[in-house]
Design an enzyme around this catalytic site. Structure first.
Site, PDB file in Angstrom:
ATOM      1  N   ARG A 102     -75.813 -12.206   5.095  1.00 44.64           N
ATOM      2  CA  ARG A 102     -74.419 -12.155   5.562  1.00 44.64           C
ATOM      3  C   ARG A 102     -73.800 -10.920   4.932  1.00 44.64           C
ATOM      4  O   ARG A 102     -73.697 -10.847   3.698  1.00 44.64           O
ATOM      5  CB  ARG A 102     -73.671 -13.421   5.152  1.00 44.64           C
ATOM      6  CG  ARG A 102     -72.181 -13.313   5.350  1.00 44.64           C
ATOM      7  CD  ARG A 102     -71.498 -14.656   5.352  1.00 44.64           C
ATOM      8  NE  ARG A 102     -71.789 -15.384   6.566  1.00 44.64           N
ATOM      9  CZ  ARG A 102     -71.128 -16.456   6.980  1.00 44.64           C
ATOM     10  NH1 ARG A 102     -70.137 -16.937   6.259  1.00 44.64           N
ATOM     11  NH2 ARG A 102     -71.442 -17.059   8.104  1.00 44.64           N
ATOM     12  N   HIS A 129     -72.635 -12.477  15.279  1.00 51.46           N
ATOM     13  CA  HIS A 129     -72.991 -13.725  14.594  1.00 51.46           C
ATOM     14  C   HIS A 129     -73.948 -14.490  15.511  1.00 51.46           C
ATOM     15  O   HIS A 129     -73.595 -15.504  16.108  1.00 51.46           O
ATOM     16  CB  HIS A 129     -71.721 -14.523  14.305  1.00 51.46           C
ATOM     17  CG  HIS A 129     -71.875 -15.592  13.261  1.00 51.46           C
ATOM     18  ND1 HIS A 129     -73.059 -15.837  12.588  1.00 51.46           N
ATOM     19  CD2 HIS A 129     -70.974 -16.500  12.770  1.00 51.46           C
ATOM     20  CE1 HIS A 129     -72.869 -16.835  11.736  1.00 51.46           C
ATOM     21  NE2 HIS A 129     -71.624 -17.252  11.830  1.00 51.46           N
ATOM     22  N   GLN A 132     -74.616 -18.283  15.177  1.00 56.86           N
ATOM     23  CA  GLN A 132     -73.496 -19.045  15.724  1.00 56.86           C
ATOM     24  C   GLN A 132     -73.583 -19.074  17.251  1.00 56.86           C
ATOM     25  O   GLN A 132     -73.434 -20.128  17.876  1.00 56.86           O
ATOM     26  CB  GLN A 132     -72.180 -18.399  15.281  1.00 56.86           C
ATOM     27  CG  GLN A 132     -70.955 -19.153  15.725  1.00 56.86           C
ATOM     28  CD  GLN A 132     -70.839 -20.492  15.020  1.00 56.86           C
ATOM     29  OE1 GLN A 132     -70.845 -20.559  13.814  1.00 56.86           O
ATOM     30  NE2 GLN A 132     -70.737 -21.574  15.775  1.00 56.86           N
ATOM     31  N   ASP A 222     -61.488 -18.865  17.117  1.00 56.85           N
ATOM     32  CA  ASP A 222     -61.983 -18.498  15.782  1.00 56.85           C
ATOM     33  C   ASP A 222     -60.763 -17.993  15.008  1.00 56.85           C
ATOM     34  O   ASP A 222     -59.702 -17.738  15.595  1.00 56.85           O
ATOM     35  CB  ASP A 222     -63.068 -17.406  15.928  1.00 56.85           C
ATOM     36  CG  ASP A 222     -63.667 -16.958  14.596  1.00 56.85           C
ATOM     37  OD1 ASP A 222     -63.485 -17.658  13.574  1.00 56.85           O
ATOM     38  OD2 ASP A 222     -64.320 -15.898  14.564  1.00 56.85           O
ATOM     39  N   CYS A 262     -66.023 -22.058  15.707  1.00 53.15           N
ATOM     40  CA  CYS A 262     -67.191 -21.808  14.844  1.00 53.15           C
ATOM     41  C   CYS A 262     -66.975 -22.364  13.446  1.00 53.15           C
ATOM     42  O   CYS A 262     -67.940 -22.618  12.735  1.00 53.15           O
ATOM     43  CB  CYS A 262     -67.498 -20.320  14.799  1.00 53.15           C
ATOM     44  SG  CYS A 262     -66.115 -19.333  14.196  1.00 53.15           S
ATOM     45  N   ARG A 290     -75.963 -25.732  14.239  1.00 51.89           N
ATOM     46  CA  ARG A 290     -76.418 -24.543  13.509  1.00 51.89           C
ATOM     47  C   ARG A 290     -77.779 -24.819  12.873  1.00 51.89           C
ATOM     48  O   ARG A 290     -78.677 -23.972  12.898  1.00 51.89           O
ATOM     49  CB  ARG A 290     -75.399 -24.178  12.408  1.00 51.89           C
ATOM     50  CG  ARG A 290     -74.030 -23.730  12.917  1.00 51.89           C
ATOM     51  CD  ARG A 290     -74.088 -22.363  13.560  1.00 51.89           C
ATOM     52  NE  ARG A 290     -74.666 -21.370  12.670  1.00 51.89           N
ATOM     53  CZ  ARG A 290     -73.976 -20.727  11.706  1.00 51.89           C
ATOM     54  NH1 ARG A 290     -72.695 -20.951  11.540  1.00 51.89           N
ATOM     55  NH2 ARG A 290     -74.571 -19.832  10.942  1.00 51.89           N
TER      56      ARG A 290
HETATM   57  N1   CP Z   1     -69.385 -20.625  11.217  1.00 51.97           N
HETATM   58  C1   CP Z   1     -69.895 -20.147  10.074  1.00 51.97           C
HETATM   59  O1   CP Z   1     -70.699 -19.210  10.057  1.00 51.97           O
HETATM   60  O2   CP Z   1     -69.459 -20.804   8.963  1.00 51.97           O
HETATM   61  P1   CP Z   1     -69.640 -20.309   7.452  1.00 51.97           P
HETATM   62  O3   CP Z   1     -68.798 -19.082   7.302  1.00 51.97           O
HETATM   63  O4   CP Z   1     -69.141 -21.457   6.606  1.00 51.97           O
HETATM   64  O5   CP Z   1     -71.085 -20.010   7.216  1.00 51.97           O
HETATM   65  N1  NVA Z   2     -64.988 -14.223  12.582  1.00 53.48           N
HETATM   66  C1  NVA Z   2     -65.163 -14.966  11.346  1.00 53.48           C
HETATM   67  C2  NVA Z   2     -66.258 -15.963  11.493  1.00 53.48           C
HETATM   68  C3  NVA Z   2     -66.502 -16.839  10.302  1.00 53.48           C
HETATM   69  C4  NVA Z   2     -67.659 -17.752  10.487  1.00 53.48           C
HETATM   70  C5  NVA Z   2     -65.443 -13.994  10.211  1.00 53.48           C
HETATM   71  O1  NVA Z   2     -66.172 -13.009  10.418  1.00 53.48           O
HETATM   72  O2  NVA Z   2     -64.914 -14.187   9.125  1.00 53.48           O
END
Ligand code: CP
Ligand code: NVA
Length: 303
Positions: A102, A129, A132, A222, A262, A290
């Site tokens: 991430r 993502h 997701q 989101d 999400c 997920r």
């Molecule tokens: N939706 C998602 O990726 O959640 P987290 O940020 O908690 O991993």
């Molecule tokens: N768009 C959000 C998604 C979190 C799962 C972010 O990038 O923070």
């Protein structure tokens, strides 16, 4: 399958195969059938940003398939600052069989994929993502039996989550309509990629959320301020004020319409409590998926 960086890298058949395997894994897990497909394998999880769903579903998923997951906070392993990304990739390739990351910058993933010798899985970047997106189309398939012909009204920011969802839907015969304030839609880079690699039917952008949801099978939202955009929060709260998914907006949608998110949800901002806790919301089923979607990805990369 070498890496899992963006959904756009996969054909409709490849995505369908992942969804079929994800559904099989979900059913097997419900019956507690033991799995060993990742036996002896180690998966590293390198996170530069916080996470609940991605981290825990990968850790559990690897364990359920008989492998070992190692959580490696990005600042502790020095991703991108203690040594070059190339040296990081070459080194860590000796120790683990795959990496889930991430990251702030999507280019970090590309660099690791280019210099390492192990599969790289995108656990969220500023660009996309895909884990997701895969769980999202899996959930739509569960809810409606198919993605084909389904319309998702994405009410909110044209961000990483929206891009991956748009591609997943486009590949599988669904479509996304984006309702957002001016300046927060999909950018030219995404338009070019999408039209070159998915098709000419690029998601429509509208300013009126009520018009967007009128024929929607799913309303998706989101957060308005993604991780890394915290400095823009006040401005974004102002700009997105009319784009909340609330009972009034839901009442403009068909009766069968479901709500997805999400997560994490910022209740009272992009979505209200009554919608999140109401009968149309399938966001927790979606979150659960997920796990199964990612187990299918891990198997495809490592089996
Ligand atoms: N939706 C998602 O990726 O959640 P987290 O940020 O908690 O991993
Ligand atoms: N768009 C959000 C998604 C979190 C799962 C972010 O990038 O923070």
């Amino acid at each position: 399958m070498k890496h899992f960086l963006n959904l756009i890298d996969f054909t409709a058949d490849e995505l369908s195969a992942l969804l079929t395997e994800a559904a099989r894994l979900k059913a097997a897990q419900a019956r507690r059938i033991p799995a060993t497909s990742l036996s002896g394998r180690v998966v590293g999880l390198v996170f530069e940003k916080p996470s609940l769903r991605t981290r825990v579903s990968f850790e559990s998923g690897v364990a359920q398939l008989g492998g070992t997951a190692l959580y490696l906070p990005g600042n502790e392993v020095g991703l991108g600052w203690r040594e070059t990304l190339a040296d990081f990739a070459r080194t860590v390739s000796n120790f683990v069989d795959a990496l889930v990351l991430r990251v702030y910058k999507h280019e970090t993933l590309d660099a690791l994929a280019a210099h390492g010798t192990i599969p790289i899985i995108n656990g969220l970047s500023d660009w996309s993502h895909p884990c997701q997106g895969l769980a999202d189309v899996m959930t739509i398939q569960e809810l409606f039996g198919t993605v084909q012909g389904k319309t998702v009204a994405f009410v909110g920011d044209g961000n990483n989550v929206a891009r991956s969802l748009a591609v997943g839907l486009g590949r599988l015969g669904g479509r996304l309509v984006l309702a957002c304030p001016e300046g927060y839609g999909f950018d030219d880079k995404f338009r070019e990629q999408y039209t070159a690699r998915v098709g000419p039917d690029f998601p429509k952008e509208v300013r009126d959320p009520r018009a967007a949801v009128r024929t929607a099978d799913v309303i998706y939202t989101d957060v308005w301020t993604s991780m890394g955009q915290e400095a823009e929060r006040e401005e974004r709260l102002r700009r997105f004020a009319g784009f909340q998914v609330n009972a009034k907006l839901l009442s403009a949608a068909p009766a069968h319409c479901k709500v997805l998110h999400c997560l994490p949800a910022h209740r009272g901002e992009e979505v209200t409590d009554d919608v999140m806790d109401g009968p149309a919301c399938a966001a927790f089923q979606q979150a659960g998926n997920r796990l199964h979607a990612q187990k299918a990805v891990l198997e495809a990369l490592l089996k």
